[in-house]
Design an enzyme around this catalytic site. Structure first.
Site, short mmCIF file in Angstrom:
data_model
loop_
_atom_site.label_atom_id
_atom_site.label_comp_id
_atom_site.label_asym_id
_atom_site.label_seq_id
_atom_site.Cartn_x
_atom_site.Cartn_y
_atom_site.Cartn_z
N ARG A 23 -13.36 -9.19 1.33
CA ARG A 23 -11.94 -8.89 1.09
C ARG A 23 -11.11 -10.12 1.47
O ARG A 23 -10.16 -10.50 0.78
CB ARG A 23 -11.48 -7.69 1.94
N ASP B 246 -17.35 6.74 -1.82
CA ASP B 246 -16.14 6.63 -0.99
C ASP B 246 -15.90 8.00 -0.37
O ASP B 246 -16.58 8.98 -0.71
CB ASP B 246 -14.97 6.19 -1.89
N GLN C 232 -10.00 -4.14 -3.57
CA GLN C 232 -11.30 -3.68 -3.11
C GLN C 232 -12.39 -4.01 -4.12
O GLN C 232 -13.44 -4.58 -3.79
CB GLN C 232 -11.26 -2.16 -2.87
N HIS D 182 -7.28 0.62 -6.43
CA HIS D 182 -7.47 -0.26 -5.26
C HIS D 182 -8.10 -1.55 -5.78
O HIS D 182 -9.26 -1.86 -5.49
CB HIS D 182 -8.35 0.44 -4.23
N CYS E 148 -16.38 1.17 0.32
CA CYS E 148 -15.20 0.36 0.65
C CYS E 148 -14.83 0.47 2.13
O CYS E 148 -14.14 -0.40 2.65
CB CYS E 148 -14.02 0.76 -0.23
N ARG F 175 0.88 -1.18 0.00
CA ARG F 175 0.00 0.00 0.00
C ARG F 175 0.91 1.22 0.00
O ARG F 175 1.68 1.43 0.96
CB ARG F 175 -0.93 0.01 1.22
N1 NVA Z 1 -10.12 6.29 -1.47
C1 NVA Z 1 -9.75 5.93 -0.13
C2 NVA Z 1 -9.90 4.47 0.07
C3 NVA Z 1 -9.56 3.97 1.44
C4 NVA Z 1 -9.72 2.49 1.58
C5 NVA Z 1 -8.31 6.35 0.13
O1 NVA Z 1 -7.48 6.19 -0.77
O2 NVA Z 1 -8.03 6.87 1.21
N1 CP Z 2 -11.27 -0.49 2.32
C1 CP Z 2 -10.01 -0.54 2.78
O1 CP Z 2 -9.07 -0.79 2.03
O2 CP Z 2 -9.89 -0.29 4.10
P1 CP Z 2 -8.55 -0.06 4.92
O3 CP Z 2 -8.02 1.30 4.54
O4 CP Z 2 -8.97 -0.13 6.35
O5 CP Z 2 -7.56 -1.13 4.56
#
Ligand code: NVA
Ligand code: CP
Length: 308
Positions: free
Chosen positions: A290, A222, A136, A133, A262, A106
């Site tokens: 997931r 989101d 997801q 992502h 998500c 990540r």
């Molecule tokens: N769009 C959000 C998703 C978090 C799971 C982010 O990137 O923070």
């Molecule tokens: N949806 C998701 O990826 O959640 P986290 O940021 O908690 O991993």
């Protein structure tokens, strides 16, 4: 036996046939796990998880998932490893991939992930970047299929920011042949090049969110401010205030429409409590899936197609 090295860096890295396989495999793995049958194909295998951003679901689902498949998971972050102290990503990839069997990352820019994958001996999975992502959306589509059957020909309405999750939905629409209606405030529209989509045959943009949800089988949204964009928070809150998924918006979608997010969610911002906690919401199934979709993904990347 030498197997072709496969990564999952963006959604379009897998074909439609492979997705059909992964969804079927997910169903079997989930069922087997829920009936307490031990399935340890990845015994002695190690997953390394590298986090440059916060996470609850992604960390937990990968770590628990690897454990459930008989393997081990190691968590690294940039605060207390050499990754945050300037070691070249290419060197880190060489070393980490000699000590592990699969890596999940990540991070911020997709380019970092690609550089890592380019120097890795083992499969690399995108656990979220600023652009995508894919894990997801894999779970989201599995969840849709589980509740409603095939997603082919269906319409998904994306309301809010055209962020990493939205861009992944757009890629998925092309691979699986469904349509995405996107509605964003002005200035936050989809950038096709950034989303990695070559044509707009599978998506349409709407300035009015009510038009976007018309005929939708799934409504999803989101956060207004994704990780890494916190400096824009105030400006975004002002711009997105009319892009909340509330009851009225849900009533404009098909009667059987599902709601997904998500997570983490902000009730009263991108979604009303009545929607996320209401009867059309499948967010908890979505989160749980997931775990099972990623087990199928790791098994596939490491072992290829299993016939059992
Ligand atoms: N769009 C959000 C998703 C978090 C799971 C982010 O990137 O923070
Ligand atoms: N949806 C998701 O990826 O959640 P986290 O940021 O908690 O991993």
């Amino acid at each position: 036996m030498k197997r072709e090295l496969r990564h999952f860096l963006q959604f379009k890295d897998v074909t439609r046939n492979e997705l059909d396989y992964l969804f079927e495999r997910t169903r079997r793995i989930k069922k087997r796990f829920k009936s307490y049958q031990r399935y340890w194909p990845l015994q002695d295998r190690t997953l390394v998880m590298i986090f440059e951003k916060a996470s609850t679901r992604t960390r937990l689902s990968f770590e628990a998932g690897m454990h459930q498949l008989g393997g081990a998971a190691i968590y690294l972050n940039t605060r207390d490893s050499q990754l945050g102290r300037g070691e070249p990503v290419e060197d880190a990839a060489q070393v980490i991939s000699r000590m592990s069997d699969i890596v999940m990352i990540r991070t911020y820019e997709q380019e970092i992930l690609e550089r890592f994958a380019g120097h890795s001996r083992v499969p690399v999975i995108n656990g979220l970047t600023n652009q995508y992502h894919p894990c997801q959306v894999l779970a989201d589509i599995y969840t849709f299929i589980d509740h409603r059957g095939s997603i082919q020909g269906k319409t998904v309405a994306w309301i809010g920011d055209s962020n990493n999750v939205c861009q992944t939905w757009l890629q998925a629409a092309k691979v699986l042949d469904f349509k995405v209606h996107v509605s964003t405030p002005p200035g936050y529209e989809v950038d096709a090049a950034r989303a990695g989509i070559q044509d707009n045959s599978h998506f349409a943009q709407f300035s009015d969110p009510h038009e976007a949800v018309a005929g939708a089988d799934l409504v999803t949204t989101d956060v207004w401010t994704s990780m890494g964009f916190e400096a824009e928070n105030d400006r975004r809150h002002e711009a997105f205030s009319d892009w909340q998924v509330d009851d009225k918006l849900m009533r404009g979608a098909n009667e059987q429409a599902l709601f997904m997010h998500c997570l983490p969610a902000h009730r009263g911002e991108e979604v009303a409590a009545a929607v996320i906690d209401g009867p059309q919401s499948v967010v908890w199934d979505e989160a749980e899936n997931r775990l099972h979709t990623q087990k199928a993904l790791m098994e596939f990347l490491l072992m290829g197609v299993i016939d059992d």
